[in-house]
Design a protein around this motif. Structure first.
Motif, PDB file in Angstrom:
ATOM      1  N   ASN A   1       0.827  -1.206   0.000  1.00 22.23           N
ATOM      2  CA  ASN A   1       0.000   0.000   0.000  1.00 22.23           C
ATOM      3  C   ASN A   1       0.858   1.252   0.000  1.00 22.23           C
ATOM      4  O   ASN A   1       0.571   2.232  -0.702  1.00 22.23           O
ATOM      5  CB  ASN A   1      -0.934   0.002   1.216  1.00 22.23           C
TER       6      ASN A   1
ATOM      7  N   LEU B   1       2.481   1.626  -3.469  1.00 21.92           N
ATOM      8  CA  LEU B   1       1.498   2.070  -4.452  1.00 21.92           C
ATOM      9  C   LEU B   1       1.160   3.549  -4.238  1.00 21.92           C
ATOM     10  O   LEU B   1       1.008   4.314  -5.203  1.00 21.92           O
ATOM     11  CB  LEU B   1       0.240   1.213  -4.344  1.00 21.92           C
ATOM     12  N   ASN B   2       1.079   3.942  -2.992  1.00 21.13           N
ATOM     13  CA  ASN B   2       0.804   5.342  -2.686  1.00 21.13           C
ATOM     14  C   ASN B   2       1.934   6.242  -3.193  1.00 21.13           C
ATOM     15  O   ASN B   2       1.688   7.330  -3.735  1.00 21.13           O
ATOM     16  CB  ASN B   2       0.631   5.507  -1.174  1.00 21.13           C
TER      17      ASN B   2
ATOM     18  N   VAL C   1       1.604   6.509  -7.057  1.00 17.60           N
ATOM     19  CA  VAL C   1       0.523   7.432  -7.427  1.00 17.60           C
ATOM     20  C   VAL C   1       0.957   8.873  -7.197  1.00 17.60           C
ATOM     21  O   VAL C   1       0.662   9.771  -8.001  1.00 17.60           O
ATOM     22  CB  VAL C   1      -0.757   7.108  -6.623  1.00 17.60           C
TER      23      VAL C   1
ATOM     24  N   LYS D   1       2.305   1.185 -11.507  1.00 17.26           N
ATOM     25  CA  LYS D   1       1.097   1.235 -10.678  1.00 17.26           C
ATOM     26  C   LYS D   1       0.216   0.019 -10.934  1.00 17.26           C
ATOM     27  O   LYS D   1      -0.328  -0.584 -10.002  1.00 17.26           O
ATOM     28  CB  LYS D   1       0.328   2.526 -10.991  1.00 17.26           C
ATOM     29  N   GLU D   2       0.069  -0.358 -12.209  1.00 18.69           N
ATOM     30  CA  GLU D   2      -0.749  -1.522 -12.554  1.00 18.69           C
ATOM     31  C   GLU D   2      -0.166  -2.794 -11.937  1.00 18.69           C
ATOM     32  O   GLU D   2      -0.898  -3.628 -11.377  1.00 18.69           O
ATOM     33  CB  GLU D   2      -0.818  -1.660 -14.076  1.00 18.69           C
TER      34      GLU D   2
ATOM     35  N   GLN E   1       1.798  -3.022  -9.272  1.00 22.83           N
ATOM     36  CA  GLN E   1       1.649  -2.961  -7.817  1.00 22.83           C
ATOM     37  C   GLN E   1       0.197  -3.211  -7.402  1.00 22.83           C
ATOM     38  O   GLN E   1      -0.058  -3.841  -6.375  1.00 22.83           O
ATOM     39  CB  GLN E   1       2.122  -1.603  -7.307  1.00 22.83           C
ATOM     40  N   THR E   2      -0.735  -2.743  -8.205  1.00 16.68           N
ATOM     41  CA  THR E   2      -2.151  -2.987  -7.902  1.00 16.68           C
ATOM     42  C   THR E   2      -2.456  -4.478  -7.963  1.00 16.68           C
ATOM     43  O   THR E   2      -3.175  -5.021  -7.109  1.00 16.68           O
ATOM     44  CB  THR E   2      -3.044  -2.229  -8.894  1.00 16.68           C
ATOM     45  N   GLN E   3      -1.908  -5.161  -8.970  1.00 15.30           N
ATOM     46  CA  GLN E   3      -2.109  -6.605  -9.078  1.00 15.30           C
ATOM     47  C   GLN E   3      -1.478  -7.343  -7.897  1.00 15.30           C
ATOM     48  O   GLN E   3      -2.062  -8.303  -7.362  1.00 15.30           O
ATOM     49  CB  GLN E   3      -1.521  -7.109 -10.393  1.00 15.30           C
TER      50      GLN E   3
ATOM     51  N   LEU F   1      -1.036  -6.106  -4.943  1.00 17.15           N
ATOM     52  CA  LEU F   1      -1.871  -5.789  -3.788  1.00 17.15           C
ATOM     53  C   LEU F   1      -3.113  -6.677  -3.749  1.00 17.15           C
ATOM     54  O   LEU F   1      -3.501  -7.182  -2.685  1.00 17.15           O
ATOM     55  CB  LEU F   1      -2.279  -4.315  -3.843  1.00 17.15           C
ATOM     56  N   GLN F   2      -3.710  -6.886  -4.895  1.00 15.19           N
ATOM     57  CA  GLN F   2      -4.886  -7.745  -4.966  1.00 15.19           C
ATOM     58  C   GLN F   2      -4.547  -9.181  -4.605  1.00 15.19           C
ATOM     59  O   GLN F   2      -5.329  -9.870  -3.935  1.00 15.19           O
ATOM     60  CB  GLN F   2      -5.497  -7.668  -6.367  1.00 15.19           C
TER      61      GLN F   2
END
Length: 399
Positions: free
Chosen positions: A94, A97-98, A101, A206-207, A209-211, A213-214
């Motif tokens: 998190n 990712l922050n 962003v 970002k994409e 890191q989002t994956q 995170l999920q």
């Protein structure tokens, strides 16, 4: 019956350790696991309050239930540790990712600023082009009149040549200025393109890191489900264990009352050394300290009562804080004798200690014996340093 002095090294299971230290850490919102631990602590207190058992019988659950609970607690602790590790990973992702962003927002702000500069340059180019076009158009419309004006207005051929030269220089200067603005605009567009590329790379990061995170969120949900299931198992085993302890404690109380009734019927007294000298009483109590086993973690006062009972001095009963206020009358070391109880009504080492205090028995030679889940011996000074943080430790004869 005191629940004082429950420390992680004092024979308490890992599931109990966390609960007993909860109030000594910074306060947190109560979670499901914390609630279960608090319930477990309450069950131990309740079991201790059911009566004053004899020294020969300690209320406890069956070995099978105890082993099953210990195994379930170990599995729960392992699952919770895994969940904690996943949660830490989730938190770290998190944060990353922050940060990504935030960088995207910074680059976008730079792109917007470059675009504003590009727009300004474009406006400047258009203005210069309009100005140059207006001059060319005017010159075209007047035809040879400008040349004729130069000839008529010139006093000499040399003046005519100079005027003609300067007219050419003005036009060339305008063209150079336009070219310079165009060059600056091209440089800004190149910088913007580089920023756009940097933003695209950050968007890709970002994409990814989002994956990640999920994926970690899915692992966290799975681990949480395991912890919840194990918690239910532990809860059921705790209820079974508590029921067995309650039944055993009730039997213990019944036997103690029967023994007391028998002694009363015989016309005797509960303690055969009630009228003995302090030296004799102390010797009997110290000897009993080495015979009486620990009744369990958190039962420091019960152990003291059992020692006095085993020494023939009756069963004082009560919690450590009761003993402190009822029997402890001095804090002067000159008054201290072997066999006296040493107590505090509260201390800050544990949550239970704040409520019930702690008590041990002075055995002479500057040493104190106590029940902390096992029988521990330490110096009086060390005992005072450990438990005298809130009230003054005092001593006296119990009963």
């Amino acid at each position: 019956m005191s629940r004082s002095n429950l420390r992680p090294t004092e024979g308490v299971s890992s599931y109990e350790k966390d609960e007993l230290n909860t109030l000594s850490r910074p306060q947190k919102l109560m979670t499901r696991r914390t609630a279960l631990k608090a319930m477990f602590g309450l069950s131990v207190i309740t079991a201790g309050m059911l009566g004053a058992p004899s020294s020969a019988f300690a209320a406890k659950a069956s070995q099978q239930t105890t082993n099953a609970l210990s195994s379930a607690q170990a599995e729960l602790d392992a699952a919770q540790a895994k969940l904690d590790a996943i949660a830490a990973e989730y938190q770290e992702l998190n944060q990353k990712l922050n940060e990504t962003v935030g960088k995207i927002e910074e680059v976008q702000a730079q792109i917007d600023a470059k675009q504003a500069e590009i727009d300004a340059k474009q406006t400047e180019i258009e203005a210069k082009q309009d100005q140059l076009a207006s001059r060319i158009s005017s010159s075209y419309k007047t035809g040879n009149s400008d040349i004729l004006a130069l000839i008529l207005n010139s006093q000499s051929f040399e003046e005519f040549s100079n005027n003609l030269f300067y007219m050419g220089k003005i036009n060339a200067s305008d063209e150079q200025l336009i070219n310079d603005v165009k060059t600056a605009k091209a440089e800004l567009e190149q910088a913007k393109a580089e920023l756009e590329q940097q933003k695209a790379e950050l968007e890709q990061l970002k994409e990814e890191q989002t994956q990640q995170l999920q994926a970690v969120q899915a692992k966290q949900d799975e681990a949480s489900s395991v912890v919840n299931s194990l918690s239910d198992d532990v809860k059921a085993l705790m209820a079974k264990r508590d029921a067995e302890i309650a039944a055993a404690a009730e039997e213990e109380r019944r036997q103690a009352e029967a023994a007391k009734a028998a002694a009363s019927a015989a016309g005797g007294v509960s303690g055969s050394l009630s009228n003995a000298s302090p030296t004799d009483k102390g010797a009997a109590i110290v000897a009993a300290c080495h015979r009486v086993a620990s009744p369990g973690a958190g039962l420091c006062a019960m152990w003291v009562s059992r020692v006095y009972q085993a020494a023939g001095l009756g069963y004082p009963g009560g919690n450590a804080n009761n003993m402190y206020w009822n029997y402890c009358t001095s804090s002067n070391k000159g008054d201290l004798r072997a066999g006296m109880i040493v107590a505090v009504s509260t201390h800050g080492s544990t949550a239970a200690g704040r409520i019930y205090g702690h008590v041990g028995i002075y055995i002479g030679g500057g040493m104190v014996m106590e029940n902390v889940g096992y029988i521990n011996t330490q110096s009086l000074d060390s005992w005072i340093a450990s438990y005298g943080d809130i009230v003054t430790p005092r001593w006296g004869w119990a009963g």
